[in-house]
Write an enzyme that holds these catalytic residues in place. Sequence first.
Site, PDB file in Angstrom:
ATOM      1  N   LYS A   1       0.809  -1.223   0.000  1.00 21.09           N
ATOM      2  CA  LYS A   1       0.000   0.000   0.000  1.00 21.09           C
ATOM      3  C   LYS A   1       0.839   1.268   0.000  1.00 21.09           C
ATOM      4  O   LYS A   1       0.343   2.346  -0.334  1.00 21.09           O
ATOM      5  CB  LYS A   1      -0.968   0.009   1.191  1.00 21.09           C
ATOM      6  CG  LYS A   1      -2.084  -1.012   1.021  1.00 21.09           C
ATOM      7  CD  LYS A   1      -3.123  -0.897   2.099  1.00 21.09           C
ATOM      8  CE  LYS A   1      -4.214  -1.935   1.911  1.00 21.09           C
ATOM      9  NZ  LYS A   1      -4.966  -2.193   3.128  1.00 21.09           N
TER      10      LYS A   1
ATOM     11  N   LYS B   1      -4.312 -11.628  -5.934  1.00 24.08           N
ATOM     12  CA  LYS B   1      -5.502 -12.099  -5.212  1.00 24.08           C
ATOM     13  C   LYS B   1      -6.728 -11.258  -5.596  1.00 24.08           C
ATOM     14  O   LYS B   1      -6.584 -10.076  -5.958  1.00 24.08           O
ATOM     15  CB  LYS B   1      -5.268 -12.099  -3.697  1.00 24.08           C
ATOM     16  CG  LYS B   1      -5.199 -10.727  -3.099  1.00 24.08           C
ATOM     17  CD  LYS B   1      -5.205 -10.742  -1.578  1.00 24.08           C
ATOM     18  CE  LYS B   1      -5.267  -9.293  -1.126  1.00 24.08           C
ATOM     19  NZ  LYS B   1      -5.117  -9.021   0.246  1.00 24.08           N
TER      20      LYS B   1
ATOM     21  N   LYS C   1     -10.789  -6.216  -2.922  1.00 20.85           N
ATOM     22  CA  LYS C   1     -11.785  -5.140  -2.886  1.00 20.85           C
ATOM     23  C   LYS C   1     -11.252  -3.893  -3.559  1.00 20.85           C
ATOM     24  O   LYS C   1     -11.988  -3.157  -4.191  1.00 20.85           O
ATOM     25  CB  LYS C   1     -12.079  -4.770  -1.429  1.00 20.85           C
ATOM     26  CG  LYS C   1     -12.976  -5.722  -0.719  1.00 20.85           C
ATOM     27  CD  LYS C   1     -13.774  -4.963   0.339  1.00 20.85           C
ATOM     28  CE  LYS C   1     -14.290  -5.886   1.405  1.00 20.85           C
ATOM     29  NZ  LYS C   1     -13.365  -6.032   2.527  1.00 20.85           N
TER      30      LYS C   1
HETATM   31  P1  TYM Z   1     -10.612  -7.512   4.360  1.00 21.21           P
HETATM   32  O1  TYM Z   1     -11.784  -6.626   4.579  1.00 21.21           O
HETATM   33  O2  TYM Z   1      -9.649  -7.159   3.270  1.00 21.21           O
HETATM   34  O3  TYM Z   1     -11.111  -8.990   4.060  1.00 21.21           O
HETATM   35  C1  TYM Z   1     -12.041  -9.674   4.892  1.00 21.21           C
HETATM   36  C2  TYM Z   1     -11.695 -11.164   4.942  1.00 21.21           C
HETATM   37  O4  TYM Z   1     -11.673 -11.721   3.605  1.00 21.21           O
HETATM   38  C3  TYM Z   1     -10.465 -12.438   3.406  1.00 21.21           C
HETATM   39  N1  TYM Z   1     -10.071 -12.305   1.999  1.00 21.21           N
HETATM   40  C4  TYM Z   1      -9.844 -13.345   1.166  1.00 21.21           C
HETATM   41  N2  TYM Z   1      -9.933 -14.676   1.334  1.00 21.21           N
HETATM   42  C5  TYM Z   1      -9.668 -15.461   0.259  1.00 21.21           C
HETATM   43  N3  TYM Z   1      -9.322 -14.983  -0.967  1.00 21.21           N
HETATM   44  C6  TYM Z   1      -9.221 -13.656  -1.186  1.00 21.21           C
HETATM   45  N4  TYM Z   1      -8.916 -13.178  -2.391  1.00 21.21           N
HETATM   46  C7  TYM Z   1      -9.503 -12.764  -0.094  1.00 21.21           C
HETATM   47  N5  TYM Z   1      -9.508 -11.403   0.039  1.00 21.21           N
HETATM   48  C8  TYM Z   1      -9.863 -11.149   1.322  1.00 21.21           C
HETATM   49  C9  TYM Z   1      -9.458 -11.762   4.325  1.00 21.21           C
HETATM   50  O5  TYM Z   1      -8.381 -12.636   4.631  1.00 21.21           O
HETATM   51  C10 TYM Z   1     -10.305 -11.430   5.540  1.00 21.21           C
HETATM   52  O6  TYM Z   1     -10.381 -12.545   6.409  1.00 21.21           O
HETATM   53  N6  TYM Z   1      -7.435  -6.314   8.028  1.00 21.21           N
HETATM   54  C11 TYM Z   1      -8.620  -7.089   7.698  1.00 21.21           C
HETATM   55  C12 TYM Z   1      -9.832  -6.753   8.540  1.00 21.21           C
HETATM   56  C13 TYM Z   1      -9.625  -6.842  10.020  1.00 21.21           C
HETATM   57  C14 TYM Z   1      -9.505  -8.024  10.788  1.00 21.21           C
HETATM   58  C15 TYM Z   1      -9.351  -7.590  12.131  1.00 21.21           C
HETATM   59  C16 TYM Z   1      -9.500  -9.382  10.480  1.00 21.21           C
HETATM   60  C17 TYM Z   1      -9.529  -5.787  10.880  1.00 21.21           C
HETATM   61  N7  TYM Z   1      -9.389  -6.231  12.159  1.00 21.21           N
HETATM   62  C18 TYM Z   1      -9.194  -8.497  13.175  1.00 21.21           C
HETATM   63  C19 TYM Z   1      -9.342 -10.285  11.528  1.00 21.21           C
HETATM   64  C20 TYM Z   1      -9.179  -9.851  12.852  1.00 21.21           C
HETATM   65  C21 TYM Z   1      -8.991  -6.818   6.254  1.00 21.21           C
HETATM   66  O7  TYM Z   1      -8.645  -5.830   5.679  1.00 21.21           O
HETATM   67  O8  TYM Z   1      -9.826  -7.754   5.718  1.00 21.21           O
END
Ligand code: TYM
Length: 347
Positions: A118, A200, A203
């Site tokens: 990022k 990957k 979003k």
């Molecule tokens: P975020 O919002 O990017 O994604 C949410 C969840 O989706 C999973 N994920 C994927 N799994 C498989 N293939 C993909 N292409 C893919 N893209 C996203 C992510 O692994 C995630 O589980 N930092 C985190 C949010 C967060 C969080 C936390 C997670 C904030 N605090 C505490 C766990 C515990 C995030 O940006 O996820």
Amino acid sequence: MDRAEDGRTRLFSGIQPTGEIHLGNYLGAVRRWVELQRDHFGIFSVVDLHALTLPWDPARLRDQVVDTTALLLAAGIDPERSVLFAQSEVPAHAELTWVLTCLARMGELRRMIQFKEKSRGAGESVGAGVLTYPVLQAADVLLYRAAGVPVGEDQRQHIELMRDLAERFNASFGPVFVVPEAWVGEAGARIMALDDPTEKMSKSSPRPGSKILVTDPPDVLARKIRSAVTDSGRDVRAGADKPALTNLLTIYSVVEGVTVTELERRFAGRGYSDFKAALAEAVIEFLRPVRERYEVLVADRARIEDVLAAGARRAAAMAEETMVDVWAATGLGRRRPAYVAPVPELG
Ligand code: TYM
């Protein structure tokens, strides 16, 4: 301490409200939360404070939180059984972040892959929040003394960091935190972009053809799958030389609950276009009930706000138990009840 009141193991996970939920989020995380909440105590948060680390639109942020919450409910998160809330409504997340920031090291934060990605090209003007983002994530989980964190593969490094911070805190100030573990699923933990299987599904991608949204209508979804890149050759098979087919077969296998080998057998000698047509059909049927429930739920904004308000009250009470111990252990002193602002009524 890692046990919820009713004896179920506590889990915490979060999802950002920016951009709509795609198939990667659904297969890698949300679908598993729904399964896990049956036998575990799930605490799930729409992490709107995390959304401030990149430019955002104030006029849309709360709508995005409500939409994301509606999708989680449509997917099957049960707000009676699990705690579902917006991160910004529980002030302890920001408070604990500060304490943990003072224990974190610049070097370990700079090593985070997501920070490197990022901040690329931004030089010294990269936002400080992009660097400290994983500390807020650590606070999210440690506040609830969660034992497990169900996430996709891309979050592993962030969970390692929160484990290090928990251990460092406990070693200096006493055993306040549970050291959490990443629970990464076997299948679907890393879904790749449809138009580039080396990246990957994300979003933040500006390319609509790269991702399947849970809310995509069937015709859009079919078109996206039809245009997904494939590999050279004609055989429907997985392998290191076939990254695009491997990704599509993975999606198919998770959606249908069958093995990749079985699908390879089913599509032997049938070519890519047959395979893609069948895959599109399978994904459409898989997502249909979620999309239909979402459309009903999202029309009732007041009800979603009620769910979030109730969730914030429960989350704040649980978080406060930990904060009392954090304040005492660090020498900040006693947390006075008056100090904790009541969660405002929404509506
Ligand atoms: P975020 O919002 O990017 O994604 C949410 C969840 O989706 C999973 N994920 C994927 N799994 C498989 N293939 C993909 N292409 C893919 N893209 C996203 C992510 O692994 C995630 O589980 N930092 C985190 C949010 C967060 C969080 C936390 C997670 C904030 N605090 C505490 C766990 C515990 C995030 O940006 O996820």
